[in-house]
Design a protein around this motif. Structure first.
Motif, mmCIF file in Angstrom:
data_model
loop_
_atom_site.group_PDB
_atom_site.id
_atom_site.type_symbol
_atom_site.label_atom_id
_atom_site.label_comp_id
_atom_site.label_asym_id
_atom_site.label_seq_id
_atom_site.Cartn_x
_atom_site.Cartn_y
_atom_site.Cartn_z
ATOM 1 N N GLU A 3 0.815 -1.217 0.000
ATOM 2 C CA GLU A 3 0.000 0.000 0.000
ATOM 3 C C GLU A 3 0.842 1.258 0.000
ATOM 4 O O GLU A 3 0.425 2.289 -0.512
ATOM 5 C CB GLU A 3 -0.947 0.014 1.193
ATOM 6 N N LYS A 8 -3.684 2.891 -4.310
ATOM 7 C CA LYS A 8 -4.872 2.204 -4.835
ATOM 8 C C LYS A 8 -5.114 0.884 -4.098
ATOM 9 O O LYS A 8 -6.235 0.422 -3.983
ATOM 10 C CB LYS A 8 -4.727 1.916 -6.327
ATOM 11 N N LYS A 10 -5.093 0.329 -1.078
ATOM 12 C CA LYS A 10 -5.899 0.557 0.133
ATOM 13 C C LYS A 10 -7.392 0.391 -0.141
ATOM 14 O O LYS A 10 -8.177 0.291 0.789
ATOM 15 C CB LYS A 10 -5.634 1.951 0.692
ATOM 16 N N THR A 11 -7.768 0.357 -1.417
ATOM 17 C CA THR A 11 -9.188 0.250 -1.774
ATOM 18 C C THR A 11 -9.666 -1.193 -1.883
ATOM 19 O O THR A 11 -10.825 -1.440 -2.179
ATOM 20 C CB THR A 11 -9.479 0.961 -3.109
ATOM 21 N N ILE A 12 -8.788 -2.154 -1.654
ATOM 22 C CA ILE A 12 -9.141 -3.571 -1.788
ATOM 23 C C ILE A 12 -9.719 -4.082 -0.472
ATOM 24 O O ILE A 12 -9.148 -3.865 0.588
ATOM 25 C CB ILE A 12 -7.909 -4.414 -2.166
ATOM 26 N N VAL A 43 -12.088 -4.348 -5.609
ATOM 27 C CA VAL A 43 -11.080 -3.304 -5.709
ATOM 28 C C VAL A 43 -11.844 -2.037 -6.091
ATOM 29 O O VAL A 43 -12.312 -1.897 -7.224
ATOM 30 C CB VAL A 43 -10.001 -3.637 -6.764
ATOM 31 N N ALA A 44 -12.001 -1.134 -5.129
ATOM 32 C CA ALA A 44 -12.892 0.019 -5.278
ATOM 33 C C ALA A 44 -12.151 1.250 -5.801
ATOM 34 O O ALA A 44 -12.201 2.330 -5.204
ATOM 35 C CB ALA A 44 -13.559 0.324 -3.943
ATOM 36 N N CYS A 45 -11.461 1.081 -6.905
ATOM 37 C CA CYS A 45 -10.797 2.229 -7.542
ATOM 38 C C CYS A 45 -10.770 1.983 -9.044
ATOM 39 O O CYS A 45 -10.955 0.863 -9.513
ATOM 40 C CB CYS A 45 -9.380 2.415 -7.007
ATOM 41 N N ARG A 46 -10.531 3.048 -9.767
ATOM 42 C CA ARG A 46 -10.414 2.907 -11.220
ATOM 43 C C ARG A 46 -9.083 2.267 -11.572
ATOM 44 O O ARG A 46 -8.082 2.452 -10.894
ATOM 45 C CB ARG A 46 -10.540 4.269 -11.883
ATOM 46 N N GLY A 56 -13.992 -0.259 -11.238
ATOM 47 C CA GLY A 56 -13.671 -1.127 -10.109
ATOM 48 C C GLY A 56 -13.475 -2.540 -10.617
ATOM 49 O O GLY A 56 -13.708 -2.832 -11.792
ATOM 50 N N TYR A 86 -17.246 -2.590 -14.583
ATOM 51 C CA TYR A 86 -16.367 -3.356 -13.697
ATOM 52 C C TYR A 86 -15.610 -4.419 -14.471
ATOM 53 O O TYR A 86 -16.129 -5.005 -15.417
ATOM 54 C CB TYR A 86 -17.168 -4.061 -12.597
ATOM 55 N N THR A 105 -3.925 -2.238 -11.173
ATOM 56 C CA THR A 105 -3.491 -1.023 -10.478
ATOM 57 C C THR A 105 -2.232 -0.401 -11.080
ATOM 58 O O THR A 105 -1.751 0.614 -10.588
ATOM 59 C CB THR A 105 -3.227 -1.308 -8.986
#
Length: 115
Positions: A3, A8, A10-12, A43-46, A56, A86, A105
């Motif tokens: 992280e 990115k 950190k969004t998992i 995974v809550a990021c682009r 995501g 997604y 990522t």
């Protein structure tokens, strides 16, 4: 542990849907909104895969010859119909999961390098 290199990561987060639970614990989780068919990891990021951008990524971990359940297929189809864009991945070992997350990522170049 990675992280620090890429925020990115950190969004998992994992979704605790599987496994045995006592009837009381299962009832409590259902009352809190747990739903059958939700995939294991989000995974809550682009990110992107092969140049395609996504909002995501959903990941399902399977073992052996296991396949997606009917409820998991319905969950995917529902989000594809009503949700954002997604990436959907089924992995059969942790190393495949790490590779997929690294690509998504943008960490593929540093995945197995020592620092």
């Amino acid at each position: 542990m990675f992280e620090v290199r890429n925020p990115k990561l950190k969004t998992i987060f994992a979704i605790p849907n599987g496994g045995y639970r006592t009837p009381l614990a299962a009832g409590k989780m259902k009352a809190e909104g747990q739903k059958s068919g939700v995939w294991d990891i989000f995974v809550a990021c682009r990110g992107s895969v092969d140049g395609v951008k996504y909002d995501g990524m959903w990941m399902e971990m399977k073992f052996g010859r296991n396949k997606l359940s009917g409820n998991q297929c319905v969950f995917k189809e529902t989000l594809q119909q009503y949700g954002a864009s997604y990436n959907w991945v089924v992995c059969y070992c942790w190393t495949d999961a790490v590779k997929v997350i690294a690509e998504y990522t943008g960490m593929e170049d540093e995945l197995w390098t020592k620092h």
